[in-house]
Write a protein that holds these residues in place. Structure first.
Motif, PDB file in Angstrom:
ATOM      1  N   TYR B 132      35.760 -61.911  74.260  1.00 59.42           N
ATOM      2  CA  TYR B 132      35.353 -62.862  73.108  1.00 59.42           C
ATOM      3  C   TYR B 132      35.509 -61.937  71.629  1.00 59.42           C
ATOM      4  CZ  TYR B 132      33.724 -65.930  76.670  1.00 59.42           C
ATOM      5  OH  TYR B 132      33.631 -66.793  77.801  1.00 59.42           O
ATOM      6  N   PHE B 133      34.789 -60.845  71.603  1.00 59.15           N
ATOM      7  CA  PHE B 133      35.194 -60.237  70.179  1.00 59.15           C
ATOM      8  C   PHE B 133      36.534 -59.986  69.806  1.00 59.15           C
ATOM      9  CE2 PHE B 133      30.916 -60.711  69.939  1.00 59.15           C
ATOM     10  CZ  PHE B 133      30.087 -59.655  70.025  1.00 59.15           C
ATOM     11  N   PRO B 134      37.674 -59.461  70.750  1.00 61.39           N
ATOM     12  CA  PRO B 134      38.799 -59.524  70.114  1.00 61.39           C
ATOM     13  C   PRO B 134      39.389 -60.690  69.669  1.00 61.39           C
ATOM     14  CG  PRO B 134      38.427 -58.641  72.251  1.00 61.39           C
ATOM     15  CD  PRO B 134      37.132 -59.211  72.159  1.00 61.39           C
ATOM     16  N   VAL B 135      39.004 -61.858  70.138  1.00 58.13           N
ATOM     17  CA  VAL B 135      39.509 -63.196  69.627  1.00 58.13           C
ATOM     18  C   VAL B 135      39.161 -63.467  68.247  1.00 58.13           C
ATOM     19  CG1 VAL B 135      39.450 -65.539  69.883  1.00 58.13           C
ATOM     20  CG2 VAL B 135      39.723 -64.376  71.957  1.00 58.13           C
ATOM     21  N   TYR B 136      37.795 -63.063  67.953  1.00 60.21           N
ATOM     22  CA  TYR B 136      37.316 -63.424  66.635  1.00 60.21           C
ATOM     23  C   TYR B 136      37.919 -62.218  65.589  1.00 60.21           C
ATOM     24  CZ  TYR B 136      34.704 -66.541  69.205  1.00 60.21           C
ATOM     25  OH  TYR B 136      34.384 -67.569  70.032  1.00 60.21           O
ATOM     26  N   GLU B 137      37.955 -61.146  66.017  1.00 63.04           N
ATOM     27  CA  GLU B 137      38.476 -59.920  65.378  1.00 63.04           C
ATOM     28  C   GLU B 137      40.126 -60.309  64.728  1.00 63.04           C
ATOM     29  OE1 GLU B 137      36.866 -57.449  64.347  1.00 63.04           O
ATOM     30  OE2 GLU B 137      38.301 -55.825  63.772  1.00 63.04           O
ATOM     31  N   LYS B 138      40.795 -60.671  65.756  1.00 63.32           N
ATOM     32  CA  LYS B 138      42.098 -61.090  65.613  1.00 63.32           C
ATOM     33  C   LYS B 138      42.481 -62.179  64.412  1.00 63.32           C
ATOM     34  CE  LYS B 138      46.630 -62.069  67.677  1.00 63.32           C
ATOM     35  NZ  LYS B 138      47.002 -63.367  67.200  1.00 63.32           N
ATOM     36  N   ALA B 139      41.430 -63.492  64.854  1.00 64.56           N
ATOM     37  CA  ALA B 139      41.474 -64.615  63.868  1.00 64.56           C
ATOM     38  C   ALA B 139      41.026 -63.774  62.311  1.00 64.56           C
ATOM     39  CB  ALA B 139      40.392 -65.525  64.393  1.00 64.56           C
ATOM     40  N   LEU B 140      40.144 -63.062  62.305  1.00 68.29           N
ATOM     41  CA  LEU B 140      40.030 -62.400  60.875  1.00 68.29           C
ATOM     42  C   LEU B 140      40.907 -61.978  60.306  1.00 68.29           C
ATOM     43  CD1 LEU B 140      36.172 -61.787  61.522  1.00 68.29           C
ATOM     44  CD2 LEU B 140      37.075 -63.840  60.022  1.00 68.29           C
ATOM     45  N   LYS B 141      41.639 -61.108  61.291  1.00 66.46           N
ATOM     46  CA  LYS B 141      42.856 -59.970  60.870  1.00 66.46           C
ATOM     47  C   LYS B 141      43.934 -60.835  60.421  1.00 66.46           C
ATOM     48  CE  LYS B 141      44.897 -55.886  61.855  1.00 66.46           C
ATOM     49  NZ  LYS B 141      45.786 -55.125  63.237  1.00 66.46           N
ATOM     50  N   ASP B 142      44.489 -61.931  61.071  1.00 68.59           N
ATOM     51  CA  ASP B 142      45.695 -62.771  61.191  1.00 68.59           C
ATOM     52  C   ASP B 142      45.599 -63.659  59.624  1.00 68.59           C
ATOM     53  OD1 ASP B 142      46.297 -63.810  64.328  1.00 68.59           O
ATOM     54  OD2 ASP B 142      46.531 -61.915  63.361  1.00 68.59           O
ATOM     55  N   HIS B 143      44.343 -64.061  59.155  1.00 67.63           N
ATOM     56  CA  HIS B 143      44.192 -64.908  58.031  1.00 67.63           C
ATOM     57  C   HIS B 143      43.754 -64.136  56.819  1.00 67.63           C
ATOM     58  CE1 HIS B 143      40.298 -66.211  58.781  1.00 67.63           C
ATOM     59  NE2 HIS B 143      40.399 -66.850  59.539  1.00 67.63           N
ATOM     60  N   GLY B 144      43.039 -63.038  57.038  1.00 65.14           N
ATOM     61  CA  GLY B 144      42.709 -62.172  56.187  1.00 65.14           C
ATOM     62  C   GLY B 144      41.519 -63.040  55.424  1.00 65.14           C
ATOM     63  N   GLN B 145      40.767 -64.093  55.535  1.00 67.90           N
ATOM     64  CA  GLN B 145      40.036 -64.694  55.145  1.00 67.90           C
ATOM     65  C   GLN B 145      38.513 -64.346  55.389  1.00 67.90           C
ATOM     66  OE1 GLN B 145      41.064 -68.623  55.727  1.00 67.90           O
ATOM     67  NE2 GLN B 145      43.087 -68.462  54.396  1.00 67.90           N
ATOM     68  N   ASP B 146      37.511 -64.920  54.555  1.00 63.62           N
ATOM     69  CA  ASP B 146      36.090 -64.653  55.044  1.00 63.62           C
ATOM     70  C   ASP B 146      35.611 -65.312  56.091  1.00 63.62           C
ATOM     71  OD1 ASP B 146      34.838 -63.769  51.627  1.00 63.62           O
ATOM     72  OD2 ASP B 146      36.176 -62.698  52.984  1.00 63.62           O
ATOM     73  N   TYR B 147      35.998 -66.370  56.448  1.00 66.27           N
ATOM     74  CA  TYR B 147      35.555 -67.375  57.654  1.00 66.27           C
ATOM     75  C   TYR B 147      36.540 -67.500  58.597  1.00 66.27           C
ATOM     76  CZ  TYR B 147      32.407 -67.905  53.552  1.00 66.27           C
ATOM     77  OH  TYR B 147      31.664 -67.757  52.246  1.00 66.27           O
ATOM     78  N   LEU B 148      36.019 -68.107  59.652  1.00 65.99           N
ATOM     79  CA  LEU B 148      37.038 -68.156  61.123  1.00 65.99           C
ATOM     80  C   LEU B 148      38.129 -69.123  60.509  1.00 65.99           C
ATOM     81  CD1 LEU B 148      34.583 -67.600  63.912  1.00 65.99           C
ATOM     82  CD2 LEU B 148      36.524 -66.164  63.138  1.00 65.99           C
TER      83      LEU B 148
END
Lengths: 221, 222
Positions: B132-148
């Motif tokens: 789970y956490f890797p998915v959200y970490e990657k989502a934030l990394k990919d777009h660089g934004q503050d929110y999912l």
């Protein structure tokens, strides 16, 4: 990539069947890829196709969607099967969630240990006849309309129809105390898209058998 | 009848906690009526206010809503925490289903036989850190934004924060390999409505303990 939606799952009902029902009811054609070995499944994971390493997977409108409810909500929204406003959506969601709980019991049933099967079957029968079907019988009786919500065909009607047939496979006379649901079942069966889905040769999958259970255990270890 | 939403549940987290979080994040004040005995539950059932004989039940906007996901979806949409279109909603739904699965594991942990607790806890940490956490970490990394999703606070962010804090209660350093989730946690915790909810005296409920488990078993016969 435009074109048909593509479903990836086992060649059986499981959690994908409700999605097949909804797409079919909406008149949407789709392709299917069947997982038969653990290696196929592992490859999907390795290739990064599965957000949480799980199926169902539905490729639709450029997205690789996972999570059954998310997928169905999207399909319902896209094909106008999710009510006309927030309150209708709320009712549809409540009904769908209730039916889902009943379907979950049926989903897990083939995986019950042999000595629990009779008890679990009894639970399905009890919940269907005492908790779930009375609710929908009452809803239909009170408004006298053909569909559960907003006098219009919706996701809730499709889920309920699927559930009725699934329970009847295990408890054939289950609708005997529910005249409104009997009428509902007939009406739904006669809707062109659903009628087509109920005919042989459609993407509808047969009830789970020993081979299906074996495949599940093999692929998902 | 306008007025505050009213929550019916036991006085603990369970399935109602995500609803408390979302209402609080949206800045919506709510009342709570606690089920303390079997008789309290029976009365709700006999009064015919529980569509499927179950809680959570939330009285909101003239409806008696049941089914956690239905309630959360309604609140999210009503308070503009559900994305701007169908595709954003799809992403929010996917993310929320993931955190729901993770928090579900933690919820049931307390009701498992004592001799399986250690194994189940290890599985929760494994799932959190590898699925789970890797998915959200990657989502934030990919777009660089503050929110999912959609560069805007949504239900997905609130739910993820709730999940992070819950897992940290099991293992305090669980975010050690997830720098973006650490920053996310800090950011979302500082949103005024959420900051308020995280303070003592709010309607946030404490972690489930043996005493609460016993009460739940008694009321629901499980």
């Amino acid at each position: 990539m435009s074109g048909k939606s593509r479903l990836t799952y086992l060649n059986g009902r499981g959690r994908m069947e409700s999605i097949r029902w909804l797409l079919a009811a909406a008149g949407v054609e789709f392709e299917e890829v069947y997982l038969e070995t653990k290696e196929q499944y592992d490859k999907l994971i390795k290739d990064g196709f599965l957000l949480f390493q799980q199926v169902p997977l539905v490729e639709i409108d450029g997205m690789k969607m996972v999570q059954t409810r998310a997928i169905m909500s999207y399909i319902a929204g896209k094909y106008n099967l999710h009510g006309k406003d927030l309150k209708e959506r709320a009712l549809i969601d409540m009904y769908v969630e209730g039916v889902s709980d009943l379907m979950q019991m049926i989903l897990m049933f083939p995986f019950s240990p042999p000595d629990a099967k009779e008890k679990n079957l009894e639970s399905i029968k009890e919940r269907a006849t005492n908790r779930y079907f009375p609710v929908f019988e009452k809803v239909l009786k009170q408004h006298g309309q053909d569909f559960l919500v907003g006098n219009k065909f919706s996701w809730a009607d499709v889920m309920l129809m699927e559930a009725i047939l699934a329970v009847e496979e295990k408890v054939p006379a289950v609708l005997s105390g529910f005249p409104q649901l009997q009428v509902f079942k007939t009406k739904m069966s006669n809707m062109p898209t659903i009628k087509k889905f109920l005919q042989p040769g459609s993407p509808r999958k047969p009830p789970p058998d020993a081979h299906y259970v074996e495949t599940v255990l093999k692929v998902f270890k | 009848m306008a007025g505050k939403p009213k929550l019916h549940y036991t006085k603990g987290r369970g399935k109602m906690e995500s609803i408390r979080w979302l209402l609080a994040a949206a800045g919506v004040e709510f009342e709570e009526e606690f089920i303390e005995t079997k008789e309290d539950l029976e009365k709700l059932r006999n009064d015919g206010v529980l569509l499927f004989q179950q809680v959570p039940m939330v009285e909101i906007d003239g409806m008696r809503m049941v089914q956690t996901r239905a309630i959360l979806s309604y609140i999210a949409a009503k308070y503009n925490l559900y994305g701007k279109d169908l595709k954003e909603r799809a992403w929010i739904d996917m993310y929320v289903e993931g955190t729901t699965d993770l928090m579900g594991m933690i919820m049931y942990l307390h009701f498992q036989p004592a001799d399986t607790k250690e194994k189940n806890l290890a599985l929760i940490i494994e799932r959190a850190t590898t699925r789970y956490f890797p998915v959200y970490e990657k989502a934030l990394k990919d777009h660089g934004q503050d929110y999912l999703v959609g560069n805007k606070l949504s239900w997905a962010d609130v739910h993820l924060l709730e999940a992070i804090l819950m897992v940290e209660e099991c293992k305090p350093d669980v975010l050690s390999a997830f720098p973006l989730l650490q920053a996310f946690k800090g950011r979302i915790s500082n949103i005024p409505t959420i900051k308020k909810f995280l303070q003592p005296g709010s309607q946030r409920k404490p972690p489930t303990d043996e005493k609460f488990v016993a009460v739940v078993r008694k009321i629901f016969n499980i």
